[in-house]
Scaffold this motif. Structure first.
Motif, short mmCIF file in Angstrom:
data_model
loop_
_atom_site.label_atom_id
_atom_site.label_comp_id
_atom_site.label_asym_id
_atom_site.label_seq_id
_atom_site.Cartn_x
_atom_site.Cartn_y
_atom_site.Cartn_z
N LEU A 1 -11.80 4.35 -51.13
CA LEU A 1 -11.50 3.24 -50.22
C LEU A 1 -10.73 2.11 -50.91
CD1 LEU A 1 -14.88 3.04 -48.25
CD2 LEU A 1 -12.67 3.85 -47.40
N TRP A 2 -10.71 2.08 -52.24
CA TRP A 2 -10.01 0.99 -52.93
C TRP A 2 -8.51 1.26 -53.09
CZ3 TRP A 2 -7.59 2.76 -57.26
CH2 TRP A 2 -8.09 3.90 -57.87
N HIS B 1 -5.60 6.63 -43.59
CA HIS B 1 -6.30 5.83 -44.60
C HIS B 1 -6.14 4.34 -44.33
CE1 HIS B 1 -8.24 4.97 -48.39
NE2 HIS B 1 -7.19 4.30 -48.82
N THR C 1 -9.23 1.80 -43.78
CA THR C 1 -9.48 0.62 -44.62
C THR C 1 -9.09 -0.68 -43.90
OG1 THR C 1 -7.29 0.91 -45.62
CG2 THR C 1 -9.18 1.88 -46.77
N SER D 1 -6.22 -1.75 -42.97
CA SER D 1 -5.10 -2.39 -43.66
C SER D 1 -3.75 -1.99 -43.06
CB SER D 1 -5.12 -2.01 -45.15
OG SER D 1 -5.06 -0.60 -45.32
N LEU E 1 -5.06 -3.65 -51.85
CA LEU E 1 -5.73 -4.13 -50.63
C LEU E 1 -6.13 -5.60 -50.73
CD1 LEU E 1 -8.01 -1.03 -49.86
CD2 LEU E 1 -5.83 -1.65 -48.79
#
Length: 387
Positions: free
Chosen positions: A46-47, A110, A114, A116, A382
């Protein structure tokens, strides 16, 4: 001094209002690939920033292209001496193509995962896709080999195959410019799966498999090229025009005149016209002498032209009438075909290729930085952007 704000204030405001809309109706994608991508995206940490996935996939195909350039600069290695390209290069090509295809398919998932998602991410994705669209066939041509009188394909066939593939990508985004919806072309998933299979087949059986008659006297390379043309001309392009026709019937077209709707096609079509004139009228037969260099240059120019179309499409702003890079290109074509360059045509092409590549990279970096500041986000992280 190096930084230029390519995106206008009007376009920045348009990015703020932008909403991504896409339709994927390809059975291969919907029933086979999408379930696979949904599983794969769950293992992505997730990072990791989604744009980092996009960039990694692009770099993989770029690395494979450069490796092939070392072993097969003039596209003769496969036809003249199969041993010149090691088996591992083809195996790496299969791995790089599948990884690039996978990362290009999961980066959006993704991003939503997230939270983003941003117009910057979509522009980054499609901008790199416009460049990768050229790199994929340039690597594929190393499998085919250029015509040596016995096997291979003519360099003119390579060039026109590249045009067909590029037109397919261009019309897809021109369709979105007019409808506001990206209808993902069926040919994309088919071509990616075929590319991976092609490299695997070459790694296992060697390039000789492409240089023997397969059926009815046709070689596998002939069949693949015909498959490319069929996917682009008889599947993707009719789909594009049909979707525009439906939008016209529903009165949902974004452009209110035929001129405005066709405007984004002017620069790409002028680009193809100038390049084709150069190919056929070059005194030194520049496409024959410097096939890889010439095709790299046209791919970079195409990507830069299309990136500007994509920005106009995403921001609902008017497309530019004429891309400025077409002016030095026109000078190049005129001086070359008129014989003014003489024996310097190849060195001048090399210098012009370096110039347009530097211009394109500079454009991409500046646009990325500008949108990063505008949305207060980092491109490859992020974390929030700190001014």
């Amino acid at each position: 001094m190096w930084y230029i704000q390519y995106v206008t204030a009007q376009q920045l405001a348009g990015f703020r209002q932008y909403k991504y809309r896409a339709v994927d109706s390809n059975p291969l994608s919907v029933y086979i690939m999408q379930p696979l991508w949904n599983r794969i995206v769950k293992i992505v940490p997730l990072w990791i920033a989604p744009n980092l996935l996009t960039l990694t996939g692009f770099l993989m195909i770029l690395i494979h292209y450069f490796i092939l350039s070392i072993y097969d600069w003039d596209y003769t290695a496969s036809g003249s001496s199969p041993g010149l390209i090691p088996t591992w290069v083809w195996g790496f090509g299969a791995f790089a193509s599948f990884l690039a295809y996978t990362l290009d398919s999961v980066d959006g998932k993704h991003a939503r995962r997230t939270q983003s998602s941003s117009p910057l991410g979509e522009l980054f994705d499609h901008g790199l896709d416009s460049w990768a669209t050229s790199i994929f066939p340039l690597s594929f041509f190393s499998v085919c080999s250029r015509d040596n009188g016995k096997v291979g394909v003519p360099v003119s066939t390579m060039y026109f195959s590249w045009i067909v593939i590029s037109l397919n990508f261009m019309f897809s985004h021109w369709e979105k410019y007019n409808t506001g919806v990206l209808f993902l072309p069926w040919g994309y998933d088919i071509s990616q799966v075929v590319t991976v299979g092609m490299y695997l087949l070459t790694a296992v059986f060697g390039v000789d498999v492409w240089h023997r008659p397969f059926i009815f006297g046709y070689y596998l390379t002939d069949i693949l090229i015909m498959l490319i043309i069929v996917c682009c001309v008889f599947i993707s392009l009719p789909q594009t025009f049909y979707n525009i026709h439906l939008a016209y019937g529903k009165r949902t077209l974004l452009k209110d005149s035929l001129y405005e709707g066709l405007l984004p096609l002017l620069s790409p079509m002028l680009l193809f016209t100038l390049l084709t004139i150069w190919v056929f009228l070059s005194p030194s037969e520049i496409l024959v002498k410097q096939t890889r260099l010439f095709l790299w240059m046209v791919g970079v120019m195409f990507s830069n032209v299309i990136c500007r179309m994509i920005i106009c499409q995403m921001t609902h702003t008017r497309s530019e009438v004429l891309h400025w890079l077409l002016i030095p290109l026109a000078v190049m074509v005129y001086t070359a075909t008129a014989g003014f360059q003489g024996k310097w045509e190849e060195p001048v092409l090399a210098a012009f290729t370096i110039f347009v590549t530097a211009v394109h990279v500079h454009y991409g970096v500046c646009v990325g930085k500008q949108l990063s500041q505008h949305f207060n986000i980092y491109i490859f992280s992020l974390k929030k952007y700190t001014k």
